[in-house]
Scaffold this motif. Structure first.
Motif, PDB file in Angstrom:
ATOM      1  N   SER A  25     -19.302   2.958 -10.690  1.00  0.00           N
ATOM      2  CA  SER A  25     -18.516   2.860  -9.463  1.00  0.00           C
ATOM      3  C   SER A  25     -18.587   4.143  -8.659  1.00  0.00           C
ATOM      4  CB  SER A  25     -17.052   2.554  -9.813  1.00  0.00           C
ATOM      5  OG  SER A  25     -16.494   3.603 -10.562  1.00  0.00           O
ATOM      6  N   GLY A  26     -18.190   4.031  -7.402  1.00  0.00           N
ATOM      7  CA  GLY A  26     -18.056   5.201  -6.553  1.00  0.00           C
ATOM      8  C   GLY A  26     -16.719   5.867  -6.823  1.00  0.00           C
ATOM      9  N   ARG A  27     -16.592   7.110  -6.377  1.00  0.00           N
ATOM     10  CA  ARG A  27     -15.365   7.863  -6.649  1.00  0.00           C
ATOM     11  C   ARG A  27     -14.887   8.574  -5.401  1.00  0.00           C
ATOM     12  NH1 ARG A  27     -18.593  10.696 -10.906  1.00  0.00           N
ATOM     13  NH2 ARG A  27     -19.134   8.951 -12.193  1.00  0.00           N
ATOM     14  N   ALA A  28     -13.585   8.710  -5.303  1.00  0.00           N
ATOM     15  CA  ALA A  28     -12.967   9.531  -4.268  1.00  0.00           C
ATOM     16  C   ALA A  28     -11.705  10.117  -4.881  1.00  0.00           C
ATOM     17  CB  ALA A  28     -12.633   8.708  -3.028  1.00  0.00           C
ATOM     18  N   GLY A  29     -11.302  11.265  -4.418  1.00  0.00           N
ATOM     19  CA  GLY A  29     -10.128  11.884  -5.007  1.00  0.00           C
ATOM     20  C   GLY A  29      -9.360  12.719  -4.027  1.00  0.00           C
ATOM     21  N   GLY A  30      -8.156  13.020  -4.420  1.00  0.00           N
ATOM     22  CA  GLY A  30      -7.279  13.882  -3.657  1.00  0.00           C
ATOM     23  C   GLY A  30      -6.427  14.676  -4.629  1.00  0.00           C
ATOM     24  N   ARG A  31      -5.386  15.267  -4.119  1.00  0.00           N
ATOM     25  CA  ARG A  31      -4.527  16.093  -4.958  1.00  0.00           C
ATOM     26  C   ARG A  31      -3.733  15.252  -5.957  1.00  0.00           C
ATOM     27  NH1 ARG A  31       0.939  19.061  -3.789  1.00  0.00           N
ATOM     28  NH2 ARG A  31       1.341  17.087  -2.841  1.00  0.00           N
ATOM     29  N   CYS A  32      -3.275  14.078  -5.534  1.00  0.00           N
ATOM     30  CA  CYS A  32      -2.400  13.263  -6.381  1.00  0.00           C
ATOM     31  C   CYS A  32      -3.040  11.993  -6.923  1.00  0.00           C
ATOM     32  CB  CYS A  32      -1.147  12.870  -5.600  1.00  0.00           C
ATOM     33  SG  CYS A  32      -0.146  14.273  -5.110  1.00  0.00           S
ATOM     34  N   LEU A 102       2.116   8.750   0.738  1.00  0.00           N
ATOM     35  CA  LEU A 102       1.557   7.779   1.686  1.00  0.00           C
ATOM     36  C   LEU A 102       0.516   8.420   2.594  1.00  0.00           C
ATOM     37  CD1 LEU A 102       4.746   5.740   2.623  1.00  0.00           C
ATOM     38  CD2 LEU A 102       2.789   4.965   1.264  1.00  0.00           C
ATOM     39  N   ILE A 103       0.752   9.657   3.001  1.00  0.00           N
ATOM     40  CA  ILE A 103      -0.231  10.363   3.834  1.00  0.00           C
ATOM     41  C   ILE A 103      -1.523  10.572   3.048  1.00  0.00           C
ATOM     42  CG2 ILE A 103      -0.736  12.601   4.896  1.00  0.00           C
ATOM     43  CD1 ILE A 103       2.261  12.666   5.727  1.00  0.00           C
ATOM     44  N   GLU A 104      -1.399  10.969   1.784  1.00  0.00           N
ATOM     45  CA  GLU A 104      -2.605  11.159   0.979  1.00  0.00           C
ATOM     46  C   GLU A 104      -3.341   9.843   0.763  1.00  0.00           C
ATOM     47  OE1 GLU A 104      -4.159  12.720  -3.317  1.00  0.00           O
ATOM     48  OE2 GLU A 104      -2.362  13.639  -2.481  1.00  0.00           O
ATOM     49  N   LEU A 105      -2.605   8.774   0.545  1.00  0.00           N
ATOM     50  CA  LEU A 105      -3.242   7.465   0.369  1.00  0.00           C
ATOM     51  C   LEU A 105      -3.973   7.024   1.631  1.00  0.00           C
ATOM     52  CD1 LEU A 105      -0.497   5.678  -1.703  1.00  0.00           C
ATOM     53  CD2 LEU A 105      -2.816   6.213  -2.447  1.00  0.00           C
ATOM     54  N   ASP A 106      -3.404   7.293   2.794  1.00  0.00           N
ATOM     55  CA  ASP A 106      -4.097   6.975   4.049  1.00  0.00           C
ATOM     56  C   ASP A 106      -5.424   7.729   4.127  1.00  0.00           C
ATOM     57  OD1 ASP A 106      -2.167   5.215   4.901  1.00  0.00           O
ATOM     58  OD2 ASP A 106      -1.115   6.688   6.144  1.00  0.00           O
ATOM     59  N   GLY A 107      -5.417   8.974   3.671  1.00  0.00           N
ATOM     60  CA  GLY A 107      -6.648   9.751   3.640  1.00  0.00           C
ATOM     61  C   GLY A 107      -7.675   9.151   2.680  1.00  0.00           C
ATOM     62  N   LEU A 108      -7.215   8.647   1.533  1.00  0.00           N
ATOM     63  CA  LEU A 108      -8.133   8.015   0.583  1.00  0.00           C
ATOM     64  C   LEU A 108      -8.762   6.758   1.176  1.00  0.00           C
ATOM     65  CD1 LEU A 108      -6.574   8.147  -2.994  1.00  0.00           C
ATOM     66  CD2 LEU A 108      -8.681   9.172  -2.200  1.00  0.00           C
ATOM     67  N   TRP A 109      -7.960   5.952   1.864  1.00  0.00           N
ATOM     68  CA  TRP A 109      -8.512   4.729   2.474  1.00  0.00           C
ATOM     69  C   TRP A 109      -9.563   5.099   3.528  1.00  0.00           C
ATOM     70  CZ3 TRP A 109      -6.979   2.510  -1.405  1.00  0.00           C
ATOM     71  CH2 TRP A 109      -5.660   2.258  -1.767  1.00  0.00           C
ATOM     72  N   LYS A 110      -9.310   6.174   4.277  1.00  0.00           N
ATOM     73  CA  LYS A 110     -10.284   6.613   5.285  1.00  0.00           C
ATOM     74  C   LYS A 110     -11.575   7.090   4.627  1.00  0.00           C
ATOM     75  CE  LYS A 110      -6.862   7.737   8.758  1.00  0.00           C
ATOM     76  NZ  LYS A 110      -6.098   8.785   9.413  1.00  0.00           N
ATOM     77  N   LYS A 111     -11.459   7.814   3.506  1.00  0.00           N
ATOM     78  CA  LYS A 111     -12.652   8.256   2.771  1.00  0.00           C
ATOM     79  C   LYS A 111     -13.448   7.052   2.281  1.00  0.00           C
ATOM     80  CE  LYS A 111     -10.964  12.637   0.899  1.00  0.00           C
ATOM     81  NZ  LYS A 111     -10.608  13.340  -0.354  1.00  0.00           N
TER      82      LYS A 111
END
Length: 134
Positions: A25-32, A102-111
C-alpha cells in the motif's frame, strides 16, 4: 430514512482487507496519524481504523479519536478517489484537542488526493506502493 452516519459499504470490515493494506500500500503520515491506502475496484473510498491501547489506555480517549476520524472521513469521502485506507493513530494523538486533530486529518486527505492524482495510471492499477513524505 437517510442518516448522516457512515454506511457499511464505506468501512473496511474484513481482516483480509486490513492485511492487504499492511503488505502492499501507499503511505502518508503526520504528527498524530499514519495512513495506508491502496486502490479498490468499488468506485468509492472505504475507511478502516486501528487505534491501539498504546495510543491511550483510556477507552474514552480512543473512542474520541475514532469518532473524530469517522466524522472527518464522512465529510470528504465523496471527494476521495476509490481507495481502501487504514488510519492508525500515533501516541501523540491522545493529548491533542479535537479541532487540531481535524485540521491534521484534512491535511492527510489532501495528501491522499495529491498523491493519487500524481501517480501514473499503470502504477495505480498494478498496486504499486506510493510513499508520501511528511
Amino acid at each position: 430514512m437517510l442518516t448522516a452516519g457512515l454506511p457499511r459499504d464505506a468501512r473496511l470490515r474484513r481482516p483480509g482487507d486490513f492485511a492487504a493494506l499492511r503488505t502492499n500500500s501507499g503511505r502518508a503520515g503526520g504528527r498524530c496519524f499514519h495512513l495506508r491506502f491502496r486502490d479498490n475496484d468499488l468506485g468509492h473510498a472505504r475507511l478502516g481504523l486501528a487505534i491501539s491501547k498504546r495510543v491511550s489506555k483510556r477507552a474514552v480517549e480512543r473512542n474520541r479519536i475514532k469518532r473524530l476520524l469517522r466524522e472527518s472521513f464522512r465529510r470528504v469521502r465523496h471527494q476521495l478517489p476509490a481507495v481502501d485506507m487504514m488510519v492508525m493513530a500515533r501516541e501523540q494523538a491522545a493529548g491533542v484537542p479535537g479541532a487540531e486533530l481535524l485540521i491534521e486529518l484534512d491535511g492527510l486527505w489532501k495528501k491522499l488526493l495529491a498523491s493519487h492524482a500524481a501517480a501514473p495510471e499503470p502504477l495505480k492499477r498494478a498496486g504499486q506502493t506510493t510513499t508520501i513524505e511528511r
